[in-house]
Design a protein around this motif. Structure first.
Motif, PDB file in Angstrom:
ATOM      1  N   ALA A   1      36.763  50.543  31.562  1.00 37.33           N
ATOM      2  CA  ALA A   1      35.760  49.488  31.360  1.00 37.33           C
ATOM      3  C   ALA A   1      36.424  48.111  31.326  1.00 37.33           C
ATOM      4  CB  ALA A   1      34.989  49.748  30.070  1.00 37.33           C
ATOM      5  N   ALA A   2      37.587  48.027  30.648  1.00 39.37           N
ATOM      6  CA  ALA A   2      38.278  46.729  30.573  1.00 39.37           C
ATOM      7  C   ALA A   2      38.743  46.285  31.955  1.00 39.37           C
ATOM      8  CB  ALA A   2      39.463  46.839  29.617  1.00 39.37           C
ATOM      9  N   VAL A   3      39.357  47.208  32.700  1.00 38.06           N
ATOM     10  CA  VAL A   3      39.851  46.846  34.036  1.00 38.06           C
ATOM     11  C   VAL A   3      38.682  46.461  34.945  1.00 38.06           C
ATOM     12  CG1 VAL A   3      40.978  47.762  36.106  1.00 38.06           C
ATOM     13  CG2 VAL A   3      41.932  48.236  33.858  1.00 38.06           C
ATOM     14  N   VAL A   4      37.615  47.242  34.872  1.00 44.84           N
ATOM     15  CA  VAL A   4      36.449  46.977  35.726  1.00 44.84           C
ATOM     16  C   VAL A   4      35.900  45.572  35.472  1.00 44.84           C
ATOM     17  CG1 VAL A   4      34.012  47.568  36.018  1.00 44.84           C
ATOM     18  CG2 VAL A   4      35.730  49.348  36.151  1.00 44.84           C
ATOM     19  N   VAL A   5      35.762  45.222  34.212  1.00 48.58           N
ATOM     20  CA  VAL A   5      35.188  43.901  33.898  1.00 48.58           C
ATOM     21  C   VAL A   5      36.121  42.782  34.343  1.00 48.58           C
ATOM     22  CG1 VAL A   5      34.530  42.366  32.001  1.00 48.58           C
ATOM     23  CG2 VAL A   5      33.714  44.713  32.037  1.00 48.58           C
ATOM     24  N   LEU A   6      37.433  42.975  34.091  1.00 46.17           N
ATOM     25  CA  LEU A   6      38.388  41.939  34.497  1.00 46.17           C
ATOM     26  C   LEU A   6      38.382  41.731  36.008  1.00 46.17           C
ATOM     27  CD1 LEU A   6      41.414  42.733  32.148  1.00 46.17           C
ATOM     28  CD2 LEU A   6      39.884  40.760  32.074  1.00 46.17           C
ATOM     29  N   LEU A   7      38.208  42.825  36.750  1.00 50.50           N
ATOM     30  CA  LEU A   7      38.179  42.706  38.213  1.00 50.50           C
ATOM     31  C   LEU A   7      36.833  42.183  38.694  1.00 50.50           C
ATOM     32  CD1 LEU A   7      39.818  46.116  39.168  1.00 50.50           C
ATOM     33  CD2 LEU A   7      40.831  43.862  39.495  1.00 50.50           C
TER      34      LEU A   7
ATOM     35  N   LEU B   1      29.153  34.453  31.145  1.00 52.33           N
ATOM     36  CA  LEU B   1      28.952  35.798  31.696  1.00 52.33           C
ATOM     37  C   LEU B   1      29.153  36.896  30.663  1.00 52.33           C
ATOM     38  CD1 LEU B   1      30.667  35.715  35.212  1.00 52.33           C
ATOM     39  CD2 LEU B   1      28.251  35.873  34.700  1.00 52.33           C
ATOM     40  N   MET B   2      29.520  36.509  29.451  1.00 55.11           N
ATOM     41  CA  MET B   2      29.906  37.526  28.469  1.00 55.11           C
ATOM     42  C   MET B   2      28.805  38.568  28.184  1.00 55.11           C
ATOM     43  SD  MET B   2      32.978  37.700  27.525  1.00 55.11           S
ATOM     44  CE  MET B   2      33.535  37.310  29.141  1.00 55.11           C
ATOM     45  N   PRO B   3      27.540  38.151  28.017  1.00 55.66           N
ATOM     46  CA  PRO B   3      26.524  39.195  27.778  1.00 55.66           C
ATOM     47  C   PRO B   3      26.436  40.188  28.936  1.00 55.66           C
ATOM     48  CG  PRO B   3      25.660  37.030  27.224  1.00 55.66           C
ATOM     49  CD  PRO B   3      26.972  36.803  27.889  1.00 55.66           C
ATOM     50  N   ALA B   4      26.461  39.666  30.167  1.00 58.49           N
ATOM     51  CA  ALA B   4      26.405  40.563  31.327  1.00 58.49           C
ATOM     52  C   ALA B   4      27.700  41.375  31.430  1.00 58.49           C
ATOM     53  CB  ALA B   4      26.184  39.760  32.602  1.00 58.49           C
ATOM     54  N   ALA B   5      28.821  40.753  31.050  1.00 63.08           N
ATOM     55  CA  ALA B   5      30.103  41.471  31.106  1.00 63.08           C
ATOM     56  C   ALA B   5      30.093  42.621  30.095  1.00 63.08           C
ATOM     57  CB  ALA B   5      31.255  40.510  30.816  1.00 63.08           C
ATOM     58  N   TRP B   6      29.472  42.390  28.959  1.00 62.96           N
ATOM     59  CA  TRP B   6      29.369  43.459  27.965  1.00 62.96           C
ATOM     60  C   TRP B   6      28.530  44.619  28.524  1.00 62.96           C
ATOM     61  CZ3 TRP B   6      31.325  45.795  24.024  1.00 62.96           C
ATOM     62  CH2 TRP B   6      30.552  46.654  23.247  1.00 62.96           C
ATOM     63  N   SER B   7      27.423  44.291  29.187  1.00 61.40           N
ATOM     64  CA  SER B   7      26.606  45.333  29.819  1.00 61.40           C
ATOM     65  C   SER B   7      27.435  46.107  30.835  1.00 61.40           C
ATOM     66  CB  SER B   7      25.411  44.715  30.538  1.00 61.40           C
ATOM     67  OG  SER B   7      24.617  44.033  29.644  1.00 61.40           O
ATOM     68  N   ALA B   8      28.217  45.378  31.638  1.00 64.89           N
ATOM     69  CA  ALA B   8      29.048  46.034  32.651  1.00 64.89           C
ATOM     70  C   ALA B   8      30.117  46.894  31.986  1.00 64.89           C
ATOM     71  CB  ALA B   8      29.692  44.977  33.543  1.00 64.89           C
ATOM     72  N   PHE B   9      30.660  46.404  30.886  1.00 70.21           N
ATOM     73  CA  PHE B   9      31.681  47.153  30.150  1.00 70.21           C
ATOM     74  C   PHE B   9      31.092  48.478  29.645  1.00 70.21           C
ATOM     75  CE2 PHE B   9      34.080  48.319  26.388  1.00 70.21           C
ATOM     76  CZ  PHE B   9      35.393  48.035  26.724  1.00 70.21           C
ATOM     77  N   VAL B  10      29.906  48.375  29.037  1.00 63.02           N
ATOM     78  CA  VAL B  10      29.262  49.572  28.483  1.00 63.02           C
ATOM     79  C   VAL B  10      28.920  50.560  29.602  1.00 63.02           C
ATOM     80  CG1 VAL B  10      27.154  50.394  27.372  1.00 63.02           C
ATOM     81  CG2 VAL B  10      28.358  48.420  26.447  1.00 63.02           C
ATOM     82  N   LEU B  11      28.371  50.030  30.693  1.00 64.21           N
ATOM     83  CA  LEU B  11      27.992  50.905  31.811  1.00 64.21           C
ATOM     84  C   LEU B  11      29.226  51.621  32.363  1.00 64.21           C
ATOM     85  CD1 LEU B  11      25.717  51.808  33.740  1.00 64.21           C
ATOM     86  CD2 LEU B  11      26.334  49.894  35.218  1.00 64.21           C
TER      87      LEU B  11
END
Lengths: 536, 346
Positions: free
Chosen positions: A344-350, A458-468
């Motif tokens: 999740a961390a790598v995905v969000v960073l990329l 983008l943090m709220p959307a990044a959190w959603s992406a992290f969770v997904l």
């Protein structure tokens, strides 16, 4: 200095592009190359073998049929759930609505195991289609809900006044069609790419095979006399399929992006179901029952000793199950959690730099980013293994990257990157370009501006992406089979453990896994008081 | 005269649209408004000036620094300009206080709070833009632009998203803060009232070209083109033709033709509101009554249609119920010939 800062600010983008090239383009190129090149040099044998192989065509057709059937079920369940909870006065709709996303947390293999535990001889095409239809209905439910929420209620009321309910509802359907079609295409993609559930049901006596199974079975027999052509032919068959899926996925993403959130709108009017108000509950009960509560019920029974035919089942046995799980399954669970968090961390960073670039400058980057989602995980796993296993190009160090957790994280990250990049790109498109231009007048470094003005919003959307990404990584089975370091994940172990009468402690691990998957998306609601509806 | 901004031969194309060549010089401390209809190129000119858009050619100098000449192209942050966007363009995740402190790196918290106080939004210091009214958000947009102490303030229709009853307060704040800080302001707008409220010098643009420029009062009293007269004063522009006898035939009679006028060439006769009267016995052209409203002075204010143009005229008495057509009497002006090339065609 300013130029250096600009270059520094672009570094994440170049790293993300390098990652995409290394883990998507190069493995795909290797895969294609290997269909044309054997030890004897250039050959078209693999392509000829496909032409002579009736099984491959049958498997492709079986996958297509399965995809269509499961997607129809997903559409009925997902779209129906969204429509009833957003636009109709079904009892309990305020909390049933957010629950529409819940089946996404449950790995499809758990649903399959639960059904096969409760019902004897679950096998064949339709049970498989139903199970996968339920498992992938959240894609349709979530996107349809989003579509319904972006329709202006005033426009619907205008249609209602002018033309009556029938035409107004047809207008509504046309308005949410992009989201609905996008959700159905995603459900279709996940179904045809699925290997774990059809393979699990094969063990239970199924007599038909999907092409993902075909690829994997050839791959797993590669050391026992399979010729190069035989090994490659399913991959050859998969390539045009992959291209078609890629185009479909891209179309789905564009459709979704073409229906952005509008400004201030009035929600759709909630209309009464009349006498059907209570009977309408049957749909969410069926959907959530099959997708969430039934698996939970079966897993709980396992923990209590059902598989050991204990009578009566009791908490004493549950304590034993828990002790066994801590002894035998805890390392796998921890592996899964660490892997999920890392992915999740790598995905969000990329995804952040890729999303910004695709939303603001290179729209075609969406196509490249979404390519891995169109690849069946088994095929992606084979491509990664072919590229990185004992490759002399990267064998100059003693570090065995292929066997490492880093490789598993990268493999998973590639698979789930499209969803995060999409979510974030959609968010970037909704942000004001003028607000970003205002940032260009600020006398700070480019990195500081990028971080404060581009990344933070983008943090709220990044959190959603992290969770997904975290949830999808926890439930991923196909890549876990292919990547060595991921072999030890909980889902992979559980899929095997039930064959050896280890349901008791497997149930504990599965419940803990689901708890972890549920806890993360609920955190904002628990800590910050965000509404549950934000989940969907 | 010290120049705050000097633009020479600026050209910029965007798709089918072409701006320029534009030459413009703005003295230090001036309040300039660039006005024109949508698509006239005023926003493109402002974006080139701000560094948000790269011109094709030409030179832009701000103060003593050449900020854009094709070879040198300074980033917006290096031009010492501030920009107030039409919709505020605020950063939705930052509070008002953080807006100012991020926009001006050296600004202390005390100074930022003082600035918010000066702008009348101290109570909003810890609020994000989503919790502010349109007027408060635009005040914050203005303070953000002024916080780094720019030498030139660019304003892109700053009153557009502000409620009517909040506009006066914002106008006064804008003017007083620019005066206090001796900041040159350049406004672009298509709203005449906004331009007159915020600027003393007007530049009229149309189709990517500067049509006319000068002090506001001069342009209002004595516009040199029919387009300026129509845009700034709502004048009606009637067709006219020059004959070969040194006369121009108009619905209001014959006028001496300008020296350079050729026979049968199209010209414009400009009729200003307030300088036209309508009655049933006049000798001027016939006009159809569209609307009758009370006038601010004596009599009535009539909106009438005359030769495909709407003319505002005065009438001493209310027309009788059966009357639908009146005759106009006016002191129209025939504008100098050399400016007619840029005038409206209808």
């Amino acid at each position: 200095m300013a130029a250096r800062n600009e270059r520094l600010a672009r570094l994440p983008l170049w790293l993300a592009l390098a990652f995409l090239s290394l883990f998507v383009l190069v493995p795909l190129a290797v895969l294609v190359f290997e269909t044309l090149w054997s030890q004897d040099g250039f050959t078209l044998d693999a392509w000829r073998a496909l032409a002579d192989d009736e099984n491959a065509v049958e498997q492709l057709l079986a996958s297509l049929r399965l995809g269509v059937a499961a997607t129809c079920i997903s559409a009925v369940l997902g779209a129906g759930h969204a429509w009833l909870t957003v636009a109709r006065d079904m009892p309990g709709r305020s909390w049933l609505g957010p629950l529409g996303v819940a089946p996404l947390v449950v790995p499809p293999i758990f649903i399959a195991m639960a059904f096969s535990d409760l019902v004897q001889d679950v096998a064949g095409f339709w049970p498989c289609a139903i199970l996968l239809g339920v498992a992938h209905a959240p894609f349709v439910a979530v996107l349809t809900t989003r579509g319904l929420r972006t329709v202006d209620g005033r426009a619907y009321e205008a249609a209602l006044l002018l033309r009556g309910r029938g035409p107004a509802d047809r207008w509504l359907l046309r308005s949410i069609a992009p989201e609905l079609i996008a959700g159905c295409l995603l459900a279709f993609l996940f179904t045809v790419a699925e290997h774990g559930v059809p393979e699990f049901l094969t063990v239970k006596g199924k007599t038909w095979h999907t092409y993902a199974e075909g690829i994997f079975s050839r791959w797993s027999r590669r050391a026992v006399g399979t010729t190069h052509a035989e090994l490659q032919s399913p991959i050859v068959a998969a390539l045009p399929f992959l291209a078609a899926l890629g185009c479909m996925l891209w179309a789905a993403l564009r459709l979704r992006a073409s229906n952005p959130d509008r400004g201030v709108i009035r929600p759709l009017p909630v209309q009464t179901l009349g006498k059907l108000r209570w009977p309408a509950l049957l749909l969410p009960i069926t959907y959530l029952g099959a997708g969430v509560f039934l698996p939970l019920f079966v897993l709980t029974r396992w923990v209590l000793g059902s598989a050991q035919r204990l009578d009566p089942m009791g908490l004493d046995y549950a304590r034993e199950s828990f002790a066994k799980a801590m002894d035998q399954g805890l390392p796998d669970l921890m592996h899964s959690l660490y892997l999920g968090l890392g992915v999740a961390a790598v995905v969000v960073l990329l995804a952040i730099p890729l999303a910004r670039q695709s939303a603001r400058r290179w729209p075609l980057l969406d196509l490249l980013t979404s390519l891995p989602a169109a690849m069946p995980a088994i095929l992606l796993g084979i491509a990664l293994a072919r590229t990185f296993n004992s490759n002399p190009g990267i064998g100059w160090t003693n570090f065995d990257f292929y066997e490492s957790w880093g490789f598993a994280v990268c493999g998973y990250a590639v698979r789930f990157l499209p969803f995060a990049a999409l979510t974030l790109a959609s968010q970037v498109r909704r942000q004001s370009i003028a607000a970003e231009e205002a940032g260009r007048f600020v006398q700070r470094s480019a990195s500081s501006r990028a971080l404060r003005l581009h990344v933070l919003p983008l943090m709220p959307a990044a959190w959603s992406a992290f969770v997904l990404s975290f949830v999808l990584a926890l439930r991923e089975l196909d890549l876990a089979v292919m990547l060595p370091a991921a072999n030890a994940t909980a889902v992979r172990r559980l899929a095997n453990a039930v064959h050896f009468q280890h349901e008791d402690w497997s149930g504990v691990i599965a419940l803990l896994l689901l708890s972890a998957a549920v806890l993360l998306p609920l955190l904002p609601s628990l800590l910050a008081g965000r509404k549950l509806s934000s989940l969907s | 005269m010290t120049l705050a901004v000097s633009i020479q031969q600026l050209q910029c194309s965007r798709g089918q649209f072409r701006l320029g060549p534009v030459d413009l010089q703005v003295p230090a401390g001036a309040r300039v408004a660039i006005v024109g209809p949508s698509g006239s190129g005023k926003t493109t000119l402002l974006r080139c000036l701000a560094g948000l858009q790269a011109p094709d050619s030409g030179t832009i100098q701000i103060g003593d620094t050449i900020v854009d000449d094709g070879q040198t192209r300074l980033a917006p942050a290096e031009r010492h300009v501030g920009l107030v966007f039409q919709d505020g363009a605020l950063w939705p995740h930052m509070t008002a206080l953080k807006h100012l402190r991020f926009a001006a790196p050296g600004l202390s918290k005390q100074d930022a709070l003082a600035l918010l106080d000066r702008g009348g939004i101290l109570s909003q210091a810890n609020k994000k833009p989503g919790a502010m009214s349109g007027g408060e958000a635009q005040r914050l947009g203005l303070l953000r632009a002024l916080a780094p102490a720019p030498s030139v303030l660019l304003l892109d229709e700053p009153l557009r998203s502000v409620d009517v009853h909040q506009r006066d307060g914002l106008v006064l704040l804008l003017r007083s803060m620019c005066d206090e800080r001796n900041v040159t302001s350049i406004l672009v707008t298509h709203d005449r009232d906004e331009a007159l409220a915020l600027a003393d010098y007007l530049v009229v643009m149309r189709d990517g070209q500067l049509v006319e420029q000068g002090p506001s009062i001069d342009l209002l009293e004595d516009p040199q083109t029919a387009f300026t007269a129509a845009f700034l004063r709502g004048a009606a522009c009637l067709s006219a033709k020059a004959n070969g006898n040194g006369q121009v035939q108009t619905p209001f009679g014959n006028f001496p033709a300008p020296d350079a006028a050729k026979a049968n060439s199209d010209m414009r006769l400009v009729v200003f509101p307030g300088e036209t009267t309508a009655d049933e016995q006049g000798e001027g052209p016939e006009a159809q009554i569209l609307a009758v409203t009370p006038s601010e002075g004596d009599g009535l204010r009539l909106r009438v249609a005359c030769e495909d143009q709407i003319v505002i005229a005065r009438a001493a008495t209310r027309p009788t119920g059966a009357t639908t057509r009146l005759r106009l009497t006016a002191k129209p002006r025939l504008l100098p010939w050399h400016n007619h090339a840029t005038e409206p065609q209808s």
